[in-house]
Design a protein around this motif. Structure first.
Motif, PDB file in Angstrom:
ATOM      1  N   ARG A 121       1.355  -3.483  23.407  1.00 25.85           N
ATOM      2  CA  ARG A 121       1.464  -2.293  22.558  1.00 25.85           C
ATOM      3  C   ARG A 121       0.108  -1.779  22.069  1.00 25.85           C
ATOM      4  NH1 ARG A 121       5.585  -2.057  24.509  1.00 25.85           N
ATOM      5  NH2 ARG A 121       7.694  -1.980  23.629  1.00 25.85           N
ATOM      6  N   TYR A 122      -0.828  -2.667  21.763  1.00 15.39           N
ATOM      7  CA  TYR A 122      -2.087  -2.260  21.158  1.00 15.39           C
ATOM      8  C   TYR A 122      -3.207  -2.178  22.195  1.00 15.39           C
ATOM      9  CZ  TYR A 122       0.121  -3.638  16.702  1.00 15.39           C
ATOM     10  OH  TYR A 122       0.959  -3.764  15.620  1.00 15.39           O
ATOM     11  N   ALA A 123      -4.173  -1.273  21.960  1.00 14.23           N
ATOM     12  CA  ALA A 123      -5.410  -1.148  22.747  1.00 14.23           C
ATOM     13  C   ALA A 123      -5.117  -0.988  24.235  1.00 14.23           C
ATOM     14  CB  ALA A 123      -6.319  -2.358  22.508  1.00 14.23           C
ATOM     15  N   ARG A 124      -4.493   0.140  24.594  1.00 15.96           N
ATOM     16  CA  ARG A 124      -4.130   0.397  25.986  1.00 15.96           C
ATOM     17  C   ARG A 124      -4.810   1.644  26.547  1.00 15.96           C
ATOM     18  NH1 ARG A 124       0.887  -1.508  27.833  1.00 15.96           N
ATOM     19  NH2 ARG A 124       1.480   0.567  28.535  1.00 15.96           N
ATOM     20  N   SER A 125      -5.444   2.443  25.682  1.00 24.25           N
ATOM     21  CA  SER A 125      -6.086   3.665  26.127  1.00 24.25           C
ATOM     22  C   SER A 125      -7.447   3.366  26.736  1.00 24.25           C
ATOM     23  CB  SER A 125      -6.237   4.627  24.947  1.00 24.25           C
ATOM     24  OG  SER A 125      -6.748   5.866  25.365  1.00 24.25           O
ATOM     25  N   GLY A 130      -9.511  -4.529  21.339  1.00 26.94           N
ATOM     26  CA  GLY A 130      -9.392  -5.163  20.029  1.00 26.94           C
ATOM     27  C   GLY A 130     -10.257  -6.404  20.015  1.00 26.94           C
ATOM     28  N   VAL A 131     -10.490  -6.933  18.835  1.00 27.84           N
ATOM     29  CA  VAL A 131     -11.326  -8.133  18.685  1.00 27.84           C
ATOM     30  C   VAL A 131     -10.511  -9.213  17.980  1.00 27.84           C
ATOM     31  CG1 VAL A 131     -13.460  -9.093  17.757  1.00 27.84           C
ATOM     32  CG2 VAL A 131     -13.405  -6.720  18.541  1.00 27.84           C
ATOM     33  N   ARG A 136      -4.819 -18.435  12.576  1.00 24.15           N
ATOM     34  CA  ARG A 136      -4.160 -19.133  11.480  1.00 24.15           C
ATOM     35  C   ARG A 136      -3.128 -20.073  12.056  1.00 24.15           C
ATOM     36  NH1 ARG A 136      -3.874 -13.684   7.743  1.00 24.15           N
ATOM     37  NH2 ARG A 136      -6.056 -13.724   7.100  1.00 24.15           N
ATOM     38  N   ASP A 137      -2.204 -20.567  11.231  1.00 24.40           N
ATOM     39  CA  ASP A 137      -1.236 -21.568  11.693  1.00 24.40           C
ATOM     40  C   ASP A 137      -0.449 -21.070  12.909  1.00 24.40           C
ATOM     41  OD1 ASP A 137      -2.042 -23.234   9.683  1.00 24.40           O
ATOM     42  OD2 ASP A 137      -0.526 -22.545   8.265  1.00 24.40           O
ATOM     43  N   SER A 138       0.270 -19.984  12.754  1.00 18.17           N
ATOM     44  CA  SER A 138       1.087 -19.475  13.867  1.00 18.17           C
ATOM     45  C   SER A 138       0.810 -18.005  14.149  1.00 18.17           C
ATOM     46  CB  SER A 138       2.578 -19.659  13.546  1.00 18.17           C
ATOM     47  OG  SER A 138       2.909 -18.952  12.360  1.00 18.17           O
ATOM     48  N   THR A 139      -0.204 -17.446  13.507  1.00 18.43           N
ATOM     49  CA  THR A 139      -0.537 -16.038  13.716  1.00 18.43           C
ATOM     50  C   THR A 139      -2.032 -15.885  13.973  1.00 18.43           C
ATOM     51  OG1 THR A 139      -0.842 -15.659  11.342  1.00 18.43           O
ATOM     52  CG2 THR A 139       1.342 -15.213  12.245  1.00 18.43           C
ATOM     53  N   THR A 140      -2.395 -14.726  14.495  1.00 19.54           N
ATOM     54  CA  THR A 140      -3.799 -14.411  14.767  1.00 19.54           C
ATOM     55  C   THR A 140      -4.107 -13.035  14.209  1.00 19.54           C
ATOM     56  OG1 THR A 140      -3.792 -15.739  16.797  1.00 19.54           O
ATOM     57  CG2 THR A 140      -5.514 -14.073  16.590  1.00 19.54           C
ATOM     58  N   LEU A 141      -5.247 -12.915  13.551  1.00 15.48           N
ATOM     59  CA  LEU A 141      -5.682 -11.635  12.992  1.00 15.48           C
ATOM     60  C   LEU A 141      -6.531 -10.917  14.032  1.00 15.48           C
ATOM     61  CD1 LEU A 141      -5.411 -10.168  10.219  1.00 15.48           C
ATOM     62  CD2 LEU A 141      -7.721 -10.987   9.720  1.00 15.48           C
ATOM     63  N   VAL A 142      -6.152  -9.669  14.336  1.00 16.68           N
ATOM     64  CA  VAL A 142      -6.829  -8.888  15.363  1.00 16.68           C
ATOM     65  C   VAL A 142      -7.317  -7.573  14.754  1.00 16.68           C
ATOM     66  CG1 VAL A 142      -6.622  -7.847  17.645  1.00 16.68           C
ATOM     67  CG2 VAL A 142      -5.285  -9.869  17.092  1.00 16.68           C
ATOM     68  N   GLY A 147     -10.093   0.043  13.713  1.00 20.02           N
ATOM     69  CA  GLY A 147     -10.706  -0.730  12.641  1.00 20.02           C
ATOM     70  C   GLY A 147      -9.688  -1.430  11.776  1.00 20.02           C
ATOM     71  N   LYS A 148      -8.425  -1.083  11.924  1.00 21.43           N
ATOM     72  CA  LYS A 148      -7.371  -1.708  11.140  1.00 21.43           C
ATOM     73  C   LYS A 148      -7.147  -3.151  11.594  1.00 21.43           C
ATOM     74  CE  LYS A 148      -2.463  -1.184   9.995  1.00 21.43           C
ATOM     75  NZ  LYS A 148      -1.236  -0.382  10.231  1.00 21.43           N
ATOM     76  N   MET A 149      -6.825  -4.021  10.647  1.00 22.47           N
ATOM     77  CA  MET A 149      -6.528  -5.429  10.946  1.00 22.47           C
ATOM     78  C   MET A 149      -5.017  -5.611  11.017  1.00 22.47           C
ATOM     79  SD  MET A 149      -9.445  -7.102  11.085  1.00 22.47           S
ATOM     80  CE  MET A 149     -11.143  -6.978  10.519  1.00 22.47           C
TER      81      MET A 149
END
Length: 255
Positions: A121-125, A130-131, A136-142, A147-149
């Motif tokens: 869904r994200y960063a397809r154009s 994304g970076v 974290r435990d079961s999630t990842t911050l991108v 610029g949105k997290m």
């Protein structure tokens, strides 16, 4: 009797306003793997790099070991014949697909799944990425291209690298005809005439001896009436005076 404005005509649908999805070769998304396949490393080969009408980034056609095909946004550095790896133990190379929880922090990724199994869904154009910021435990911050997290499930898949076709927006259209043909492939309505430039019968903002900002529309108006400004809190000369008073007050406070 007035005529229906563009917003109202578009809302009714019809062939003129329908996105030409029949021109697309295939959806660009990851295929679904079974639980056993997700744990192993699956390999595929890029058979073709192609342009799909209406998409602003090139696509790559990948054929997997089991004979399945998938189309994904092409990333910078890939080529026909390159081996693409899918799985948690894949190498961190452009084009390879991994669970985002297994990708090292600081890596540039694209075609990121919002939820597990949605295909990306994200960063397809073209030219976007994304970076990977924090695991974290079961999630990842991108960090997204805007610029949105966002926080996504660590099992969500992402492609290593930057989407190919960067720099597309730097080249101007130059001619109206170029923009016309571009609009045809994207189902845009081009050219668009400003409401205030129309006659009174054609638009709520039209008519009059001089062009002025149209009367604001109520917030609870139906969708077909919501054109121009709606639900404005501040309009007209009184608004200009109020802003000037606010500016003077701020200057006095600073002094």
């Amino acid at each position: 009797m007035g005529k229906k404005i563009l917003v109202q005509r578009a809302g009714r649908g019809g062939s003129q306003f329908k996105s030409p999805s029949w021109r697309r070769v295939a959806p660009l998304r990851y295929v679904q793997f079974s639980e056993e396949q997700l744990k192993a490393t699956i390999r595929g080969i890029i058979k073709e790099l192609l342009h799909i009408t209406g998409l602003n980034a090139p696509a790559m056609r990948i054929v997997l070991e089991n004979g399945e095909e998938m189309y994904l946004p092409a990333v910078e550095g890939v080529y026909v014949g390159k081996i693409i790896e899918f799985g948690p133990d894949a190498r961190v190379e452009p084009g390879n697909v991994m669970p985002i929880g297994k990708i090292p922090e600081g890596t540039m990724v694209c075609n990121i799944e919002k939820s597990v199994g949605d295909g990306g869904r994200y960063a397809r154009s073209s030219g976007t990425y994304g970076v990977v910021m924090i695991h974290r435990d079961s999630t990842t911050l991108v960090q997204l291209p805007s610029g949105k997290m966002v926080e996504v499930d660590s099992r969500a898949r992402a492609t290593i690298g930057i989407v190919a076709g960067g720099g597309r927006v730097e080249k101007p259209f130059v001619k109206a005809g170029s923009k016309y043909h571009r609009a045809r492939t994207k189902a845009w309505k081009y050219p668009k005439v400003r409401g205030k430039a129309m006659s009174a019968y054609a638009h709520p903002h039209g008519g009059g001896s001089h062009q002025q900002g149209g009367t604001p529309v109520k917030k609870n108006a139906p969708p077909g009436q919501k054109v121009g400004f709606y639900g404005s809190k501040c309009t007209g000369r009184g608004c200009v005076r109020w802003r000037a008073q606010q500016a003077k007050t701020q200057q006095r406070q600073q002094a």
